[in-house]
Design an enzyme around this catalytic site. Structure first.
Site, PDB file in Angstrom:
ATOM      1  N   TYR B 108      25.033  -8.814  31.908  1.00  0.00           N
ATOM      2  CA  TYR B 108      25.725  -9.994  32.412  1.00  0.00           C
ATOM      3  C   TYR B 108      26.975  -9.659  33.208  1.00  0.00           C
ATOM      4  O   TYR B 108      27.902 -10.429  33.263  1.00  0.00           O
ATOM      5  CB  TYR B 108      26.141 -10.901  31.251  1.00  0.00           C
ATOM      6  CG  TYR B 108      24.993 -11.386  30.374  1.00  0.00           C
ATOM      7  CD1 TYR B 108      25.181 -11.547  29.010  1.00  0.00           C
ATOM      8  CD2 TYR B 108      23.755 -11.690  30.908  1.00  0.00           C
ATOM      9  CE1 TYR B 108      24.162 -12.006  28.188  1.00  0.00           C
ATOM     10  CE2 TYR B 108      22.724 -12.146  30.102  1.00  0.00           C
ATOM     11  CZ  TYR B 108      22.921 -12.295  28.746  1.00  0.00           C
ATOM     12  OH  TYR B 108      21.923 -12.748  27.939  1.00  0.00           O
ATOM     13  N   GLN B 109      26.981  -8.483  33.809  1.00  0.00           N
ATOM     14  CA  GLN B 109      28.214  -8.025  34.448  1.00  0.00           C
ATOM     15  C   GLN B 109      28.832  -8.973  35.461  1.00  0.00           C
ATOM     16  O   GLN B 109      30.026  -9.140  35.504  1.00  0.00           O
ATOM     17  CB  GLN B 109      27.963  -6.709  35.169  1.00  0.00           C
ATOM     18  CG  GLN B 109      28.099  -5.515  34.289  1.00  0.00           C
ATOM     19  CD  GLN B 109      27.907  -4.268  35.098  1.00  0.00           C
ATOM     20  OE1 GLN B 109      28.761  -3.916  35.903  1.00  0.00           O
ATOM     21  NE2 GLN B 109      26.787  -3.614  34.926  1.00  0.00           N
ATOM     22  N   LYS B 110      27.969  -9.569  36.303  1.00  0.00           N
ATOM     23  CA  LYS B 110      28.516 -10.416  37.358  1.00  0.00           C
ATOM     24  C   LYS B 110      28.759 -11.836  36.869  1.00  0.00           C
ATOM     25  O   LYS B 110      29.109 -12.707  37.635  1.00  0.00           O
ATOM     26  CB  LYS B 110      27.543 -10.482  38.544  1.00  0.00           C
ATOM     27  CG  LYS B 110      27.491  -9.232  39.371  1.00  0.00           C
ATOM     28  CD  LYS B 110      28.737  -9.099  40.230  1.00  0.00           C
ATOM     29  CE  LYS B 110      28.683  -7.835  41.067  1.00  0.00           C
ATOM     30  NZ  LYS B 110      29.958  -7.490  41.654  1.00  0.00           N
ATOM     31  N   ASN B 111      28.542 -12.052  35.600  1.00  0.00           N
ATOM     32  CA  ASN B 111      28.597 -13.397  35.061  1.00  0.00           C
ATOM     33  C   ASN B 111      30.019 -13.762  34.679  1.00  0.00           C
ATOM     34  O   ASN B 111      30.655 -13.087  33.887  1.00  0.00           O
ATOM     35  CB  ASN B 111      27.667 -13.448  33.848  1.00  0.00           C
ATOM     36  CG  ASN B 111      27.563 -14.832  33.267  1.00  0.00           C
ATOM     37  OD1 ASN B 111      28.563 -15.500  33.021  1.00  0.00           O
ATOM     38  ND2 ASN B 111      26.350 -15.263  33.025  1.00  0.00           N
ATOM     39  N   TYR B 112      30.502 -14.829  35.252  1.00  0.00           N
ATOM     40  CA  TYR B 112      31.863 -15.265  34.962  1.00  0.00           C
ATOM     41  C   TYR B 112      31.957 -15.926  33.594  1.00  0.00           C
ATOM     42  O   TYR B 112      32.913 -15.743  32.860  1.00  0.00           O
ATOM     43  CB  TYR B 112      32.324 -16.230  36.065  1.00  0.00           C
ATOM     44  CG  TYR B 112      33.489 -17.090  35.656  1.00  0.00           C
ATOM     45  CD1 TYR B 112      33.352 -18.456  35.488  1.00  0.00           C
ATOM     46  CD2 TYR B 112      34.726 -16.515  35.421  1.00  0.00           C
ATOM     47  CE1 TYR B 112      34.422 -19.221  35.101  1.00  0.00           C
ATOM     48  CE2 TYR B 112      35.804 -17.287  35.029  1.00  0.00           C
ATOM     49  CZ  TYR B 112      35.653 -18.639  34.870  1.00  0.00           C
ATOM     50  OH  TYR B 112      36.705 -19.411  34.473  1.00  0.00           O
TER      51      TYR B 112
END
Lengths: 335, 360
Positions: B108-112
């Site tokens: 979920y790295q790009k998940n804000y």
């Protein structure tokens, strides 16, 4: 409206010379029209919570490309109004909770398709209800939450102000009425996000980022405080930071030492336009870069050459071209 | 709405959910723009989620349901927010939640959303680190949360996320929040930025974090304080020497001088290390940023306007030509102050050996 990527990819057609690059308007229009038909893809419904965003981006691109009627108006009116809640807010899709961002997009769509009469038919005093929904989201410190859950972000603040402006409910548009939002508190928060390098971040102290620069400068512009706050010196410093976003390829990045991305053509370009320094960019190189990101056969624009296209990058690529005066592309208001 | 195959239905067949009549997606009209096709599993889970949210149900089974939806569509922000509410309402083990977040973080790295969620959890675990409810050291029965341990775990986790993407905007924002919430100003943050910068001197996020740690504490003078300023200037100079053509430390240096109200000329000799125009054999420039700063330094001194002009012309025509219009503007500003006409082209002997701009 599918927010899925592809099927096309940004590239230059075989044998085509750089100076021969041109915007393939018809292909982009067809691409946008086709997005609504791709409902068998998983991404279509995984992006349901952004649906009205996709419609807004697609429609804006069509307007800029000179084909505002390429999406049937009745369908748009019906869909947008089906996202409206009793509270006056709009969700991203029918059944989705109201949120300030999607409210903003919905109002923009209604503005573009001249749909406020239809709004009034569905909800009496609709404009005022929408304005009140937005006003209720302002926090004591001036920030805006996105919805009842309370997350704040400068994007929401900008959404709030430009939407109120479109509806005609900004305090300066109604000087004889008590203000429904506290503009000074809002702009005070924006000013607190102004950084040592001249840029703006998502919250006080956060790294300067082109997207946030756009929302902050946009908010100050709508509030009428841009000139008084930045002054020529502030505009010079911010403009210098923004002009440094342009790399040798002609494309723009979001922060120092990061990759170029076509959407920054808009965030950076519009910001520079708002501070009267758009000419600090090399427009020819930027144009060439954007055109290299389009798929000349299947339409659509990607974030950078070789990557897959999508509607988000399509609208911001086209909007970037509009800012630099590409022939045939409609004019856009940076704020 | 396509029919589920009986053997594919997860919730529909589950006796635990027998009491729920799921709300179907509302837009069933003939309007092509509004109809939405689903894959069965996601559609089913979403239908159940809509139903429990409409009933405001906050129970253990909803925790499992929200987890299911998240795993299929982590970008759906409302499900995260609702999950947080359910966690709090059911007094769920928030440490376990953090562990789950740690495990799934790399997907979920790009998940804000996941970072906002984390912030909600950590805030809930420790709403007021300074209060007496927060203990230091190992907890005993009846004690509050072990703040040191929580902080150590969080900062270590954040550091591991940076190993994957050292410039992740959300992660840096979260770290800033940790600093502010737990008052970590003097607790190793400076060293952390130094290590990050050492790994990659061009990491603008790390430079920004350093500025924040040094200057961001309410009531602190930051670089206005002489000792701090000297330390920061020395640090920045060291980093510039390692990579002179690098925006971040030069922006940082300018920031320090401005905040401390120092004249730019205090770093004149330093700039000349990277942009020496006095050599008879030709310009010795290996940092356009140094030239830029020199132009500013010379511009305020009337006797040296010609030198300022020379710097700007070199930037415009040789060392940073893509920003030619910006350098032109600077020349015009200089012109206004000088009150004389500006010849905005390099003299011929300087254009003869034009090489490409200093590599970035």
């Amino acid at each position: 409206m599918s927010l899925a990527a592809g099927p096309g990819r940004g590239h230059v057609a075989q044998g085509q010379l750089p100076e021969e690059l041109k915007l393939v308007v018809d292909k982009h229009v067809a691409y946008i029209q086709s997005l609504d038909t791709r409902r068998d893809e998983l991404e279509y419904h995984l992006t349901e919570h952004l649906r009205i965003g996709g419609i807004y981006w697609g429609l804006t691109a069509l307007h800029l490309l000179g084909q505002p009627d390429a999406l049937p108006r009745d369908g748009l009116v019906e869909y947008v109004l089906s996202c409206l809640h009793e509270s006056g807010g709009f969700g991203a899709a029918p059944g989705h909770d109201a949120h300030i961002l999607y409210t903003g997009y919905s109002v923009q769509i209604l503005t573009m398709i001249d749909g406020f009469d239809a709004l009034e038919e569905k909800m009496q005093g609709g404009k005022e209800k929408i304005a009140k929904f937005i006003a209720n989201l302002q926090q004591p410190d001036g920030r805006f939450a996105g919805d009842e859950w309370g997350e704040t972000d400068t994007r929401f603040l900008f959404s709030a102000l430009y939407t109120l402006s479109l509806l005609g409910y900004m305090p300066h548009q109604r000087p004889d009425e008590p203000p429904i939002v506290d503009v000074p508190a809002a702009t005070a928060h924006i000013k607190a996000c102004h950084n040592f390098d001249g840029g703006f971040g998502v919250a006080p102290g956060a790294e300067s980022h082109s997207g946030q620069v756009f929302t902050c400068v946009g908010a100050l512009t709508v509030a009428g405080e841009l000139d008084s706050y930045l002054g020529e010196e502030g505009k010079d410093r911010l403009g210098a930071w923004l002009s440094e976003r342009q790399l040798g390829s002609g494309g723009l990045n979001g922060r120092p030492e990061k990759l170029v991305d076509v959407c920054y053509s808009w965030w950076v370009g519009a910001s520079l336009a708002m501070i009267d320094r758009l000419h600090w960019l090399d427009k020819e190189k930027l144009t060439a870069f954007i055109l290299q990101c389009q798929d000349p056969e299947e339409g659509g624009i990607a974030d950078r050459p070789e990557d897959m296209v999508d509607v988000f990058h399509t609208v911001f690529g086209v909007a970037g071209l509009s800012l630099v005066g590409y022939p045939g592309v409609g004019e856009v208001d940076p704020a | 709405m396509p029919d589920h195959a009986e053997d594919e239905a997860k919730y529909y067949d589950d006796p635990e959910w027998a009491d729920i009549e799921p709300i179907q997606q509302a837009d069933q009209g003939p309007n092509p723009l509004a109809a939405i096709a689903y894959t069965d599993e996601y559609a089913e889970a979403m239908a159940y989620l809509r139903t429990v949210m409409a009933r405001d149900e906050k129970s253990e089974r909803v925790l499992r349901l929200t987890k299911d939806v998240i795993e299929m569509n982590p970008a759906h922000y409302t499900v995260w927010l609702y999950r947080a509410q359910v966690l709090f309402a059911t007094h769920a083990d928030l440490h376990k939640e953090l562990e789950w977040l740690n495990e799934t973080a790399s997907q979920y790295q790009k998940n804000y959303q996941i970072w906002h969620h984390r912030q909600l959890i950590v805030s809930r675990l420790c709403p007021d680190p300074a209060s007496s409810a927060a203990t230091r050291g190992p907890p005993f029965p009846g004690a509050g949360i072990d703040v040191d341990s929580l902080v150590a775990k969080e900062t270590s986790f954040v550091a591991s996320m940076f190993d994957k993407d050292a410039k992740n905007y959300h992660v840096w924002s979260y770290r800033q929040w940790l600093v502010r919430h737990f008052g970590l100003w003097d607790k190793g943050e400076l060293e952390f930025t130094e290590a990050s910068i050492e790994k990659d001197v061009r990491n603008n996020s790390a430079w920004n974090h350093r500025w924040y740690v040094v200057n961001g504490k309410e009531g602190s003078e930051g670089v206005k304080e002489e000792k701090v300023r000297e330390r920061e200037i020395a640090f920045t100079k060291r980093q510039i020497r390692l990579a002179p053509q690098n925006q971040s430390p030069w922006n940082y240096l300018r920031g320090i001088l401005r905040k401390a109200n120092l004249r730019f000329s205090t770093v004149q000799d330093f700039c000349i290390e990277f942009a020496d125009l006095s050599k008879p054999e030709g310009d010795d420039v290996f940092s356009s940023h140094a030239l830029d700063l020199l132009a500013d330094i010379y511009a305020v001194d009337e006797g040296r306007n010609e030198q300022a002009k020379r710097c700007l012309l070199l930037l415009k025509d040789k060392y940073d030509p893509i920003r030619a219009n910006y350098w032109q503007y600077r020349l015009e500003m200089l012109d206004k102050e000088m009150g004389s006409g500006i010849d905005s082209h390099l003299p011929e002997h300087e254009t003869r050996n034009l090489t490409s701009a200093v590599s970035v």
